[in-house]
Design a protein around this motif. Structure first.
Motif, PDB file in Angstrom:
ATOM      1  N   PRO A  64     115.341  56.391  31.776  1.00 40.07           N
ATOM      2  CA  PRO A  64     115.106  56.545  30.210  1.00 40.07           C
ATOM      3  C   PRO A  64     116.358  56.641  29.589  1.00 40.07           C
ATOM      4  N   LEU A  65     116.426  56.247  28.322  1.00 42.12           N
ATOM      5  CA  LEU A  65     117.557  56.602  27.602  1.00 42.12           C
ATOM      6  C   LEU A  65     117.465  58.209  26.983  1.00 42.12           C
ATOM      7  N   PRO A  66     118.684  58.693  26.927  1.00 44.79           N
ATOM      8  CA  PRO A  66     118.493  59.910  26.219  1.00 44.79           C
ATOM      9  C   PRO A  66     118.301  60.292  24.649  1.00 44.79           C
ATOM     10  N   TYR A  67     118.217  59.153  24.128  1.00 49.77           N
ATOM     11  CA  TYR A  67     118.025  59.031  22.720  1.00 49.77           C
ATOM     12  C   TYR A  67     117.196  57.832  22.390  1.00 49.77           C
ATOM     13  N   ALA A  68     116.842  57.601  21.394  1.00 44.59           N
ATOM     14  CA  ALA A  68     115.872  56.420  20.746  1.00 44.59           C
ATOM     15  C   ALA A  68     116.931  55.411  20.526  1.00 44.59           C
ATOM     16  N   TYR A  69     116.115  54.374  20.675  1.00 42.93           N
ATOM     17  CA  TYR A  69     116.846  52.916  20.486  1.00 42.93           C
ATOM     18  C   TYR A  69     117.732  52.963  19.220  1.00 42.93           C
ATOM     19  N   GLY A  70     117.307  53.586  18.296  1.00 43.27           N
ATOM     20  CA  GLY A  70     117.956  53.339  16.818  1.00 43.27           C
ATOM     21  C   GLY A  70     118.994  54.469  16.549  1.00 43.27           C
ATOM     22  N   ALA A  71     119.138  55.249  17.840  1.00 42.68           N
ATOM     23  CA  ALA A  71     120.076  56.606  17.335  1.00 42.68           C
ATOM     24  C   ALA A  71     121.527  56.447  17.387  1.00 42.68           C
ATOM     25  N   LEU A  72     121.950  55.210  17.716  1.00 47.08           N
ATOM     26  CA  LEU A  72     123.330  54.915  17.925  1.00 47.08           C
ATOM     27  C   LEU A  72     123.723  54.175  16.686  1.00 47.08           C
ATOM     28  N   THR A  73     123.285  53.978  15.781  1.00 44.98           N
ATOM     29  CA  THR A  73     123.348  52.922  14.632  1.00 44.98           C
ATOM     30  C   THR A  73     124.809  53.072  13.972  1.00 44.98           C
ATOM     31  N   LYS A  74     125.739  53.972  14.359  1.00 50.82           N
ATOM     32  CA  LYS A  74     126.901  54.197  13.763  1.00 50.82           C
ATOM     33  C   LYS A  74     127.963  53.167  14.419  1.00 50.82           C
ATOM     34  N   ALA A  75     127.253  52.601  15.670  1.00 54.19           N
ATOM     35  CA  ALA A  75     127.946  51.439  16.495  1.00 54.19           C
ATOM     36  C   ALA A  75     127.269  50.368  17.118  1.00 54.19           C
ATOM     37  N   ILE A  76     125.943  50.870  17.389  1.00 52.53           N
ATOM     38  CA  ILE A  76     125.134  49.978  17.959  1.00 52.53           C
ATOM     39  C   ILE A  76     123.639  49.828  17.359  1.00 52.53           C
ATOM     40  N   ASP A  77     123.058  48.810  16.916  1.00 52.76           N
ATOM     41  CA  ASP A  77     121.853  48.535  16.122  1.00 52.76           C
ATOM     42  C   ASP A  77     120.732  48.789  17.373  1.00 52.76           C
ATOM     43  N   ALA A  78     119.723  49.153  16.779  1.00 53.82           N
ATOM     44  CA  ALA A  78     118.533  49.444  17.699  1.00 53.82           C
ATOM     45  C   ALA A  78     118.118  48.139  18.346  1.00 53.82           C
ATOM     46  N   GLU A  79     117.979  46.985  17.607  1.00 51.44           N
ATOM     47  CA  GLU A  79     117.586  45.877  18.681  1.00 51.44           C
ATOM     48  C   GLU A  79     118.539  45.259  19.842  1.00 51.44           C
ATOM     49  N   THR A  80     119.832  45.652  19.506  1.00 52.91           N
ATOM     50  CA  THR A  80     120.833  45.543  20.818  1.00 52.91           C
ATOM     51  C   THR A  80     120.441  46.372  21.791  1.00 52.91           C
ATOM     52  N   MET A  81     120.186  47.741  21.424  1.00 56.92           N
ATOM     53  CA  MET A  81     119.902  48.524  22.424  1.00 56.92           C
ATOM     54  C   MET A  81     118.602  48.288  23.201  1.00 56.92           C
ATOM     55  N   LYS A  82     117.680  47.988  22.507  1.00 58.96           N
ATOM     56  CA  LYS A  82     116.367  47.796  23.102  1.00 58.96           C
ATOM     57  C   LYS A  82     116.694  46.558  24.148  1.00 58.96           C
ATOM     58  N   LEU A  83     117.123  45.615  23.654  1.00 57.07           N
ATOM     59  CA  LEU A  83     117.309  44.290  24.489  1.00 57.07           C
ATOM     60  C   LEU A  83     118.208  44.812  25.740  1.00 57.07           C
ATOM     61  N   HIS A  84     119.446  45.761  25.515  1.00 59.69           N
ATOM     62  CA  HIS A  84     120.174  45.954  26.503  1.00 59.69           C
ATOM     63  C   HIS A  84     119.657  46.706  27.698  1.00 59.69           C
ATOM     64  N   HIS A  85     118.874  47.694  27.046  1.00 58.00           N
ATOM     65  CA  HIS A  85     118.039  48.503  28.082  1.00 58.00           C
ATOM     66  C   HIS A  85     116.841  48.020  28.740  1.00 58.00           C
ATOM     67  N   SER A  86     115.848  47.682  28.091  1.00 61.32           N
ATOM     68  CA  SER A  86     114.604  47.057  28.313  1.00 61.32           C
ATOM     69  C   SER A  86     114.670  45.634  29.097  1.00 61.32           C
TER      70      SER A  86
END
Length: 260
Positions: A64-86
């Motif tokens: 599991p990610l140690p943060y929400a998908y949208g938690a890193l928006t200073k660098a990476i958007d939530a949709e990218t994080m979700k696709l990248h991880h899941s």
């Protein structure tokens, strides 16, 4: 008379036999014990995925990610994080399990040990294991290297070592970004500890991990297009620059110190 002959015989024997015995005695030299230093590969075997433990190869599990998908928006958007991880990371996990399902002996090993000794993996699944075990390991590390509270200047021992090795943090950042931008096609850019226990910047192709070349990965950035394309399109340099806003320096310090 008997005494005379006895002493004569003893004298003759001593004169002839003793030199023969002495000449035939060749003692085996005792080599001075040399201290041995574990290589980077030796040390990396047990603690690459995490600072204190290796990554189980089977059944591989999506962490599991140690943060929400949208938690890193200073660098990476939530949709990218979700696709990248899941999607992307999950596919490496599923493919690794599929590759190892008929090989109980390999199932008992760690991901790190498989990548360190790919020649021990049957040829018919070797490429599949290399790509997917590498993808699983790289991403397991990657998620830990970022934090919503990340960014800024490094602190602690890693800051001192970066300054000593590269001259300054800015110089290190510039060299790291340049290496990531120059990595042709898909791959990773890493800060590693080399076999001489020094910091070094390297890149790897596809999902290869630095341990395969004898390095211990301390930090790394994913420069596959799936890591940034939704937000940055073809502007990899912008992604590399913004990524520093989420770098988890406490975790990187822990990884660096795990080898000391």
């Amino acid at each position: 008379m008997i005494r005379f002959w006895r002493e004569t015989i003893i004298c003759v024997l001593t004169t002839i036999v003793l030199p023969i015995l002495l000449n035939s005695y060749n003692p085996v030299p005792i080599a001075e014990a040399q201290p041995t230093t574990p290589t980077t590969t030796d040390r990396s075997l047990l603690s690459v995925a995490y600072p204190n433990r290796a990554l189980s190869a089977y059944p591989a599990k999506l962490p599991p990610l140690p943060y929400a998908y949208g938690a890193l928006t200073k660098a990476i958007d939530a949709e990218t994080m979700k696709l990248h991880h899941s999607a992307h990371h999950a596919s490496y996990v599923n493919n690794l399990n599929d590759a190892l399902k008929q090989y109980p002996n390999l199932q008992k090993r760690s991901v790190e040990s498989l990548l360190l000794d790919l020649n021990s993996v049957p040829e018919n699944i070797r490429t599949k294991v290399r790509n997917n075990a590498g993808g699983h390991l790289n991403h397991t590390i990657f998620w830990q290297l970022m934090s919503p509270q990340g960014g800024g200047q490094p602190t602690g021992a890693i800051a001192q070592e970066i300054n000593k090795t590269f001259g300054s943090f800015d110089a290190f950042k510039k060299e790291f970004n340049a290496a990531g931008a120059a990595r042709f096609g898909s791959g990773w850019v890493w800060l590693v500890r080399n076999p001489q226990n020094q910091l070094q910047i390297v890149t790897t192709a596809n999902q290869d991990n630095p341990i395969m070349d004898g390095f211990y990965p301390i930090m790394g950035n994913d420069v596959w297009e799936h890591a940034y394309y939704l937000k940055y399109r073809n502007r990899r340099a912008d992604y590399l620059n913004n990524w520093w806003n989420v770098v988890n320096w406490p975790q990187i310090n822990r990884r660096s110190q795990s080898l000391q």
